[in-house]
Structure formats: structure tokens, C-alpha cells
Motif scaffolding. Structure first.
Motif, PDB file in Angstrom:
ATOM      1  N   CYS A   1       0.886  -1.165   0.000  1.00  0.00           N
ATOM      2  CA  CYS A   1       0.000   0.000   0.000  1.00  0.00           C
ATOM      3  C   CYS A   1       0.919   1.210   0.000  1.00  0.00           C
ATOM      4  O   CYS A   1       1.623   1.468   0.978  1.00  0.00           O
ATOM      5  N   LYS A   2       0.952   1.927  -1.111  1.00  0.00           N
ATOM      6  CA  LYS A   2       1.958   2.964  -1.316  1.00  0.00           C
ATOM      7  C   LYS A   2       1.318   4.334  -1.548  1.00  0.00           C
ATOM      8  O   LYS A   2       0.209   4.444  -2.075  1.00  0.00           O
ATOM      9  N   ALA A   3       2.071   5.373  -1.196  1.00  0.00           N
ATOM     10  CA  ALA A   3       1.692   6.726  -1.579  1.00  0.00           C
ATOM     11  C   ALA A   3       1.876   6.846  -3.089  1.00  0.00           C
ATOM     12  O   ALA A   3       2.980   6.650  -3.604  1.00  0.00           O
ATOM     13  N   VAL A   4       0.796   7.143  -3.804  1.00  0.00           N
ATOM     14  CA  VAL A   4       0.868   7.206  -5.267  1.00  0.00           C
ATOM     15  C   VAL A   4       0.740   8.635  -5.798  1.00  0.00           C
ATOM     16  O   VAL A   4       1.088   8.899  -6.949  1.00  0.00           O
ATOM     17  N   LYS A   5       0.258   9.570  -4.962  1.00  0.00           N
ATOM     18  CA  LYS A   5       0.177  10.969  -5.358  1.00  0.00           C
ATOM     19  C   LYS A   5       0.461  11.854  -4.158  1.00  0.00           C
ATOM     20  O   LYS A   5       0.126  11.503  -3.017  1.00  0.00           O
ATOM     21  N   ALA A   6       1.064  13.019  -4.421  1.00  0.00           N
ATOM     22  CA  ALA A   6       1.298  14.022  -3.390  1.00  0.00           C
ATOM     23  C   ALA A   6       0.987  15.389  -3.988  1.00  0.00           C
ATOM     24  O   ALA A   6       1.620  15.785  -4.974  1.00  0.00           O
ATOM     25  N   ASN A   7       0.004  16.065  -3.422  1.00  0.00           N
ATOM     26  CA  ASN A   7      -0.479  17.339  -3.972  1.00  0.00           C
ATOM     27  C   ASN A   7      -0.767  17.231  -5.465  1.00  0.00           C
ATOM     28  O   ASN A   7      -0.476  18.137  -6.248  1.00  0.00           O
ATOM     29  N   GLY A   8      -1.324  16.110  -5.872  1.00  0.00           N
ATOM     30  CA  GLY A   8      -1.731  15.897  -7.257  1.00  0.00           C
ATOM     31  C   GLY A   8      -0.662  15.365  -8.183  1.00  0.00           C
ATOM     32  O   GLY A   8      -0.965  14.964  -9.312  1.00  0.00           O
ATOM     33  N   SER A   9       0.601  15.313  -7.740  1.00  0.00           N
ATOM     34  CA  SER A   9       1.698  14.815  -8.578  1.00  0.00           C
ATOM     35  C   SER A   9       1.962  13.341  -8.277  1.00  0.00           C
ATOM     36  O   SER A   9       1.913  12.933  -7.115  1.00  0.00           O
ATOM     37  N   PRO A  10       2.273  12.550  -9.309  1.00  0.00           N
ATOM     38  CA  PRO A  10       2.520  11.125  -9.073  1.00  0.00           C
ATOM     39  C   PRO A  10       3.834  10.900  -8.330  1.00  0.00           C
ATOM     40  O   PRO A  10       4.803  11.643  -8.524  1.00  0.00           O
ATOM     41  N   THR A  11       3.848   9.900  -7.483  1.00  0.00           N
ATOM     42  CA  THR A  11       5.088   9.499  -6.832  1.00  0.00           C
ATOM     43  C   THR A  11       5.780   8.440  -7.677  1.00  0.00           C
ATOM     44  O   THR A  11       5.169   7.773  -8.507  1.00  0.00           O
ATOM     45  N   VAL A  12       7.082   8.286  -7.434  1.00  0.00           N
ATOM     46  CA  VAL A  12       7.902   7.321  -8.167  1.00  0.00           C
ATOM     47  C   VAL A  12       8.830   6.619  -7.188  1.00  0.00           C
ATOM     48  O   VAL A  12       9.361   7.233  -6.262  1.00  0.00           O
ATOM     49  N   LYS A  13       9.004   5.337  -7.398  1.00  0.00           N
ATOM     50  CA  LYS A  13      10.044   4.579  -6.710  1.00  0.00           C
ATOM     51  C   LYS A  13      10.817   3.801  -7.760  1.00  0.00           C
ATOM     52  O   LYS A  13      10.210   3.144  -8.614  1.00  0.00           O
ATOM     53  N   LEU A  14      12.127   3.909  -7.745  1.00  0.00           N
ATOM     54  CA  LEU A  14      12.954   3.158  -8.683  1.00  0.00           C
ATOM     55  C   LEU A  14      13.449   1.861  -8.067  1.00  0.00           C
ATOM     56  O   LEU A  14      13.384   0.808  -8.688  1.00  0.00           O
ATOM     57  N   SER A  15      13.993   1.944  -6.833  1.00  0.00           N
ATOM     58  CA  SER A  15      14.522   0.781  -6.140  1.00  0.00           C
ATOM     59  C   SER A  15      15.826   0.321  -6.807  1.00  0.00           C
ATOM     60  O   SER A  15      16.200   0.787  -7.883  1.00  0.00           O
TER      61      SER A  15
END
Length: 430
Positions: free
Chosen positions: A384-398
Motif C-alpha cells: 500500500c503505497k503513496a501514489v500521489k502528493a499534492n496531485g503529482s505522481p510518486t515514483v520509486k525506482l529501487s
């Protein structure tokens, strides 16, 4: 000790709700929540359930009405007086009053915000939207509910004696693992298994088994509720959520490149000692360390959570040496997909080079592999991940491209900004 098989057989969830408390969560969530409460309280965030194991049809296995009942129950929870006293007055990592009075006053009045649940084919779409400090506290209980409801769906088809035998076999498996771990000299290991556990009662049993079987080698549990009731250390620092949201808030590429270090500057101002653990893999470990400010080299250690753990640990060792630090005085916490064989291998490989510690997760608290027909209780990868912050998409590369998340265009941009080239894909175990 609880007779788990009998409790499962006689199940009435109003007696045994899946989530019993707002502190039935990982310790790092509360530490991060306090940091967010202080630094980014107005940020609006969306969290979403992501089932990486698409072959597990959650919506076919789990009744929607029962899922809603469990989620609604969580929304009714608030801190008890005893829980508040424990958080306010206990010593964590040698520090008294870890949680500030203003944060505690807010937390004591908190009820978790609404959720959105919708069936999409054989999966559920489950999202949470609102202010970051409130919404972030849904992550762990939401995962615990989905994981345990899936377990209950399988167990519901079993008879009383079949359940007794299943748990006897499972207990034997855990104890055999503990006996194998006893052979490792100077072991340091903690339970990190809340988010994808078989059930609350089973995680609690595993913690008690670790206490008895490993003694001082068992350093604690990430689960606050169990840590409080079993009088063991609550273990945890920070997670990928912080840099993911900070990065999503960045206004341009320069701010994006700086975001992971801004997170740790805020953390640095708030914590010291063993809480100063770097989680460097959100946008690639090597690039993060190569560009890290000198003050980060003085932190206590790092946590390795993706990619090849031996490569990541050696990268950290080389980095510390290049910054004039003694790696043998630094702590490396391995926490990705661990089981006994990998723990033994990594401990032997890095003995004397670093202070190796292990956060043992799903394969401690949810290893029922091969114990029921069709392997229907095998652990699977649910996040269960944060997918948006203030309307902008989040990204994880790992460090493992199989764990990457976000829109492809943004993934490409982040790889360019953080200088991430080709990566070796690793199987996602859990």
C-alpha cells in the motif's frame, strides 16, 4: 499461550478483530508520522493498494462486506490511555519522550479518515486520500486486514483437527528456523513481519517464540502493540514513503535531485543515534551515496531493502571508506525477503566488516508454504503505497526494477535525474 487453532475454529471477528489498536502498526510509521506532522502537515496524499501478485484474486477470495466491516472497525479506533502512556513515557532507542507533546495530543484525538473501496474484476481498488499525517497511518492496518482476510478465507474450509495439525506444523517450522539461527554467533535480529503477516495472533506467537528461542539475539519487533504487550523493544526508523513524497513535491529537476537529502536533513534535526539509519535505494543506492553530503557519512548505518543485498552492503562499505569512516563501526540492516539461509550467508559474508543486523519479515510471520493444498496460504506481495502528493505522481525506482512504481514517463525522468542506468532484476519474493 493462545490456542490459535481453536480461536480460528471458533472465529467471531468481533472478538478477534484483525486490527486491535491504532498502535497495531510498525514503529517506523509513528516516527515518520511525527516527522511529517512537524514538516509537511498540509500535504495532500493518496495511498493505494497494489497487489503485485496478480494471480491472487483478492476480490474472489474476500467478501466485500466483511472487508468493509473490518475497515470501518479500524476507523472507530483511538488510542487507549495505556497506549498513550506507553508512547509518551517509554524509552525508545535510549531516548525518553521520543514523541513530542504536540504530536501526542494530535494522535490521541485521531480517527482514521474515510477510504474508497471498489471491486475491479478479481481485485479490489482500495485508496485513501487526505492530509499526509492522517492518511499514512492507513498503510499497515489496510495490509494487515487484506492479508488476514485472505488467510481466513482459506482456513474457513478446514476442520478443527486439520487446523490443529496445520498450526502444529507451522510452529514446528518456525522453531526449526529459530534453532538454525541459534548457530549464528553474535546474531542481531528483529521481527519486521507486521505488514504481510498471516494474522495478528500468529505474529504475536512468533515474537514470543523468538524471545524464548533466541534470547538477547532477538532485539525486538516492529509492531508497537506487540512490543508494548510483550515488553520488548519497538524497532524501526524510516521508509521509502518519505523520499517518494518529498520528490513528488519537487518543482524542478534540481529540487528533485535534492529531495532525498532534504528528507534526511529533516530527520537529522529530529533524531540521533540508532535512529539515523539511511535507506538509500529509493532512487538507486550507488547514485544516492555518490552524491550524498558528507554529514550523512557520520550516520549510524544503512538499511538494505532491494537488489542484491551483498552488492548493496559492499557499496556502502566502499562509500564509508571513501568518506574516512570505519565500516566496522557501522550498522547494516538487511530486510528484503530474508529467510534462514540468506541470513546465515549474509552474516558470514560481512562478519567483522560491519555490524550486521536483520529485519526478518514475511518468511517469519507468514511462512505456510506447502502446508495446504494448492499452496493456498503461500505469502504474496501486497503493498500500500503513496501514489500521489499534492496531485503529482510518486515514483520509486529501487535497486530492483521489478519493484519500480510510477508512470513510465516519470520513471524515465527520475532515472535521468538520479543517473540510474541498467539494473539487474531480482525476483520479488514478498
Amino acid at each position: 499461550m493462545v490456542d490459535i487453532a481453536s480461536r480460528v475454529w471458533n472465529h467471531k471477528w468481533k472478538i478477534d478483530p484483525i486490527v486491535r489498536s491504532l498502535i497495531d502498526t510498525d514503529f517506523y510509521k509513528l516516527l515518520m508520522c511525527q516527522s511529517v506532522f512537524r514538516n509537511k502537515p498540509e500535504t495532500q496524499v493518496t495511498f493505494s493498494l497494489i497487489n503485485r501478485s496478480k494471480h491472487i484474486p483478492l476480490a474472489d477470495l474476500i467478501d466485500e462486506g466483511e472487508l468493509r466491516e473490518q475497515l470501518d472497525h479500524i476507523r472507530s479506533l483511538s488510542l487507549s490511555r495505556g497506549e498513550s502512556t506507553w508512547l509518551r513515557g517509554n524509552t525508545f532507542y535510549g531516548k525518553r519522550q521520543m514523541f513530542r507533546p504536540d504530536f501526542m495530543e494530535w494522535f490521541e484525538g485521531l480517527r482514521l479518515p474515510p477510504y474508497h473501496l471498489e471491486r475491479k474484476g478479481d481485485q479490489y481498488e482500495l485508496t485513501f486520500e487526505g492530509s499526509w499525517p492522517e492518511v499514512m497511518l492507513w498503510e499497515i492496518p489496510a495490509l494487515a486486514v487484506l492479508m488476514e482476510l485472505r488467510s481466513r478465507a482459506v482456513l474457513d474450509r478446514m476442520g478443527r483437527f486439520e487446523l490443529q495439525v496445520l498450526y502444529a506444523r507451522s510452529m514446528t517450522r518456525v522453531w526449526e528456523k529459530i534453532e538454525a539461527l541459534r548457530e549464528i554467533p553474535d546474531l542481531s535480529i528483529a521481527d519486521f513481519g507486521t505488514r504481510r503477516r498471516h494474522s495478528f495472533l500468529w505474529q504475536d506467537w512468533c515474537v514470543q517464540a523468538m524471545q524464548e528461542g533466541l534470547g538477547d539475539a532477538f532485539t525486538g519487533t516492529s509492531n508497537c502493540k506487540i512490543a508494548m504487550s510483550r515488553e520488548v523493544e519497538a524497532i524501526g526508523t524510516n521508509a521509502h514513503e518519505l523520499p517518494m513524497v518529498y520528490a513528488a513535491l519537487a518543482k524542478d529537476d534540481a529540487a528533485l535531485a535534492q529531495a532525498p537529502y532534504d528528507v534526511l536533513q529533516d530527520w537529522h534535526d529530529e533524531h540521533e543515534g540508532n535512529l539515523r539509519i539511511i535507506l538509500p535505494d529509493t532512487y538507486g543506492t550507488k547514485g544516492f551515496l555518490d552524491n550524498a553530503p558528507d554529514w550523512l557519512a557520520g550516520w549510524t548505518g544503512i538499511r538494505v531493502d532491494s537488489g542484491d543485498p551483498a552488492v548493496a552492503a559492499q557499496t556502502a562499505i566502499d562509500w564509508w571508506k571513501s568518506r574516512g569512516e570505519d565500516p566496522s563501526e557501522k550498522r547494516v540492516i538487511f530486510s528484503d525477503g530474508l529467510d534462514v539461509a540468506k541470513i546465515k550467508e549474509l552474516h558470514q559474508q560481512f562478519a567483522g566488516k560491519v555490524k550486521a543486523s536483520f529485519g526478518w519479515g514475511t518468511l517469519l510471520t507468514n511462512d505456510f508454504r506447502g502446508l495446504v493444498p494448492d499452496d493456498a496460504l503461500a505469502p504474496f506481495s501486497l503493498v500500500c503505497k503513496a501514489v500521489k502528493a499534492n496531485g503529482s505522481p510518486t515514483v520509486k525506482l529501487s535497486d530492483n526494477p521489478n519493484k519500480a512504481m510510477g508512470p513510465q514517463s516519470e520513471i524515465d525522468r527520475y532515472k535521468r535525474v538520479f543517473g540510474v542506468g541498467d539494473q539487474a532484476a531480482q525476483k520479488v519474493i514478498v
